[in-house]
Enzyme design. Structure first.
Site, PDB file in Angstrom:
ATOM      1  N   ALA A  65       0.862  -1.181   0.000  1.00  0.00           N
ATOM      2  CA  ALA A  65       0.000   0.000   0.000  1.00  0.00           C
ATOM      3  C   ALA A  65       0.897   1.228   0.000  1.00  0.00           C
ATOM      4  CB  ALA A  65      -0.871   0.000   1.248  1.00  0.00           C
ATOM      5  N   GLY A 110       0.610  -4.995   0.830  1.00  0.00           N
ATOM      6  CA  GLY A 110      -0.557  -5.047  -0.053  1.00  0.00           C
ATOM      7  C   GLY A 110      -0.274  -5.735  -1.382  1.00  0.00           C
ATOM      8  N   GLU A 113      -0.654  -9.311  -0.621  1.00  0.00           N
ATOM      9  CA  GLU A 113      -2.099  -9.527  -0.423  1.00  0.00           C
ATOM     10  C   GLU A 113      -2.848  -9.534  -1.764  1.00  0.00           C
ATOM     11  OE1 GLU A 113      -2.064  -6.255   2.501  1.00  0.00           O
ATOM     12  OE2 GLU A 113      -3.247  -7.581   3.774  1.00  0.00           O
ATOM     13  N   GLU A 133       4.491  -5.306   7.428  1.00  0.00           N
ATOM     14  CA  GLU A 133       3.732  -4.259   8.143  1.00  0.00           C
ATOM     15  C   GLU A 133       4.215  -4.037   9.570  1.00  0.00           C
ATOM     16  OE1 GLU A 133       2.397  -6.509   6.132  1.00  0.00           O
ATOM     17  OE2 GLU A 133       0.974  -5.513   4.815  1.00  0.00           O
TER      18      GLU A 133
HETATM   19  N1  COA Z   1       4.576   3.162  -0.489  1.00  0.00           N
HETATM   20  C1  COA Z   1       4.977   4.333  -1.027  1.00  0.00           C
HETATM   21  N2  COA Z   1       6.121   4.465  -1.712  1.00  0.00           N
HETATM   22  C2  COA Z   1       6.893   3.368  -1.875  1.00  0.00           C
HETATM   23  C3  COA Z   1       6.541   2.122  -1.342  1.00  0.00           C
HETATM   24  C4  COA Z   1       5.316   2.041  -0.622  1.00  0.00           C
HETATM   25  N3  COA Z   1       4.873   0.885  -0.098  1.00  0.00           N
HETATM   26  N4  COA Z   1       7.506   1.220  -1.645  1.00  0.00           N
HETATM   27  C5  COA Z   1       8.424   1.899  -2.354  1.00  0.00           C
HETATM   28  N5  COA Z   1       8.075   3.197  -2.497  1.00  0.00           N
HETATM   29  C6  COA Z   1       8.784   4.278  -3.192  1.00  0.00           C
HETATM   30  C7  COA Z   1       9.969   4.780  -2.377  1.00  0.00           C
HETATM   31  O1  COA Z   1       9.549   5.731  -1.427  1.00  0.00           O
HETATM   32  C8  COA Z   1      10.821   5.382  -3.486  1.00  0.00           C
HETATM   33  O2  COA Z   1      10.265   6.630  -3.847  1.00  0.00           O
HETATM   34  P1  COA Z   1      11.224   7.924  -4.100  1.00  0.00           P
HETATM   35  O3  COA Z   1      12.134   7.489  -5.235  1.00  0.00           O
HETATM   36  O4  COA Z   1      10.269   8.996  -4.481  1.00  0.00           O
HETATM   37  O5  COA Z   1      11.949   8.132  -2.829  1.00  0.00           O
HETATM   38  C9  COA Z   1      10.592   4.439  -4.656  1.00  0.00           C
HETATM   39  O6  COA Z   1       9.358   3.770  -4.394  1.00  0.00           O
HETATM   40  C10 COA Z   1      11.675   3.388  -4.817  1.00  0.00           C
HETATM   41  O7  COA Z   1      11.801   2.676  -3.583  1.00  0.00           O
HETATM   42  P2  COA Z   1      13.195   2.529  -2.785  1.00  0.00           P
HETATM   43  O8  COA Z   1      12.863   2.274  -1.342  1.00  0.00           O
HETATM   44  O9  COA Z   1      14.096   3.655  -3.091  1.00  0.00           O
HETATM   45  O10 COA Z   1      13.758   1.205  -3.463  1.00  0.00           O
HETATM   46  P3  COA Z   1      14.802   0.153  -2.799  1.00  0.00           P
HETATM   47  O11 COA Z   1      15.220  -0.741  -3.925  1.00  0.00           O
HETATM   48  O12 COA Z   1      15.845   0.862  -2.005  1.00  0.00           O
HETATM   49  O13 COA Z   1      13.907  -0.706  -1.763  1.00  0.00           O
HETATM   50  C11 COA Z   1      11.960  -1.942  -1.042  1.00  0.00           C
HETATM   51  C12 COA Z   1      12.866  -1.538  -2.224  1.00  0.00           C
HETATM   52  C13 COA Z   1      10.748  -2.661  -1.622  1.00  0.00           C
HETATM   53  C14 COA Z   1      12.730  -2.872  -0.093  1.00  0.00           C
HETATM   54  C15 COA Z   1      11.526  -0.670  -0.269  1.00  0.00           C
HETATM   55  O14 COA Z   1      10.994   0.261  -1.218  1.00  0.00           O
HETATM   56  C16 COA Z   1      10.466  -0.894   0.779  1.00  0.00           C
HETATM   57  O15 COA Z   1      10.764  -1.407   1.842  1.00  0.00           O
HETATM   58  N6  COA Z   1       9.199  -0.502   0.487  1.00  0.00           N
HETATM   59  C17 COA Z   1       8.124  -0.565   1.449  1.00  0.00           C
HETATM   60  C18 COA Z   1       7.616  -1.981   1.611  1.00  0.00           C
HETATM   61  C19 COA Z   1       6.544  -2.025   2.657  1.00  0.00           C
HETATM   62  O16 COA Z   1       6.742  -1.783   3.821  1.00  0.00           O
HETATM   63  N7  COA Z   1       5.314  -2.371   2.193  1.00  0.00           N
HETATM   64  C20 COA Z   1       4.190  -2.520   3.068  1.00  0.00           C
HETATM   65  C21 COA Z   1       3.381  -1.289   3.103  1.00  0.00           C
HETATM   66  S1  COA Z   1       1.996  -1.490   4.197  1.00  0.00           S
END
Ligand code: COA
Length: 258
Positions: A65, A110, A113, A133
């Site tokens: 999400a 999400g 999910e 989460e």
């Molecule tokens: N919501 C909003 N933005 C998200 C996102 C999310 N769930 N997951 C990734 N993004 C965005 C990042 O903020 C970043 O945006 P920016 O370039 O404007 O800063 C972009 O997507 C790229 O992500 P980034 O974190 O830089 O990539 P990474 O390769 O370093 O890491 C992940 C990849 C997937 C490990 C990391 O993005 C992450 O942990 N995301 C969240 C996962 C999460 O907690 N999901 C559950 C949500 S309830």
């Protein structure tokens, strides 16, 4: 037509691509709105026989999400957000047409999910799954606590939910979370081969398979009764008459969907 999705219909298979690659295809309100619109189309358009859901770009299916929409939500608003997400994913799960997730990278929160609400899943070898989460002080809100237990069993689900650990595609295969792991370039072709086969079958019978299998996990239904009702329903269809006649005539059945 859609702000955050690409959709392409070929040979009865609608490929829906969540298209926010710069945000790793995170599910914001607009994605949910677009998903509901494409689901209207999936439910109503007879030319669509089956569906693939995948993510744009080489890195992510859906990274969860959209966390940027979480801040400042009231208790009421956060419950409404979870309920709305669950409702969209119920529409995927209960679609009378097969919906397959092609998981092409991160399927987190999400995203995991969403993949689990599809009828089955195929992963590319770089896919990663998890429910992170608890890292955010949260729990899954779009059915993750329920479907993860259904798909991989309580012990493994408990560990993943509480630890936020990510698993790779081969572990997901071993857990039964995905049906196949393939190289990235074979992901969509693999799904299209399977859906191409399903699309040759009687559509109403396929829909009744989905309904009966889903009834296993629906406490408001008796699955065996759902099966009997579906069996009886199919007996009255033109396609059942065609399928049995074709078998006895030693020819290929030509199903009409009626
Ligand atoms: N919501 C909003 N933005 C998200 C996102 C999310 N769930 N997951 C990734 N993004 C965005 C990042 O903020 C970043 O945006 P920016 O370039 O404007 O800063 C972009 O997507 C790229 O992500 P980034 O974190 O830089 O990539 P990474 O390769 O370093 O890491 C992940 C990849 C997937 C490990 C990391 O993005 C992450 O942990 N995301 C969240 C996962 C999460 O907690 N999901 C559950 C949500 S309830």
């Amino acid at each position: 037509m859609y702000q955050t999705l690409l959709s392409f219909l070929e040979d009865g298979i609608l490929t829906v691509t969540i298209n926010r690659p710069d945000k790793l295809n995170a599910l914001n309100k607009q994605v949910f709105s677009d998903l509901n619109t494409v689901l209207d189309e999936i439910y109503s358009n007879d030319l669509i026989r089956s569906v693939i859901i995948t993510g744009a770009g080489p890195k992510a299916f859906v990274a969860g999400a959209d966390i940027s929409e979480f801040s400042g939500l009231s208790d009421h608003e956060s419950r409404a957000l979870a309920k709305a997400g669950q409702d969209t994913f119920f529409r995927i799960e209960n679609s009378p047409k097969p919906i397959v997730a092609c998981v092409n990278g991160f399927a987190l929160g999400g995203g995991c999910e969403l993949a689990m609400s599809c009828h089955f899943r195929i992963a590319s070898d770089n896919a990663k799954f998890g429910q992170p989460e608890v890292n955010l002080g949260l729990i899954p809100g779009y059915g993750g606590t329920q479907r993860l237990v259904q798909l991989i069993g309580k012990g493994r689900a408990m560990e993943l939910l509480m630890s936020a650990a990510m698993i790779d595609a081969n572990t997901a295969l071993q857990y039964g979370l995905v049906n196949y792991v393939v190289p990235a370039e074979e992901l969509l072709p693999k799904a299209k081969t399977i859906l191409g086969l399903i699309n040759t079958k009687a559509p109403l019978a396929v829909a009744k398979c989905i309904e009966a299998a889903n009834a296993v996990f629906d406490e408001t239904k008796n699955g065996y009764e759902t099966e009997v009702a579906g069996f009886g329903f199919c007996f009255d269809t033109a396609d059942m008459k065609e399928g049995t006649a074709a078998f006895l005539d030693k020819r290929k059945a030509n199903f009409s969907g009626k």
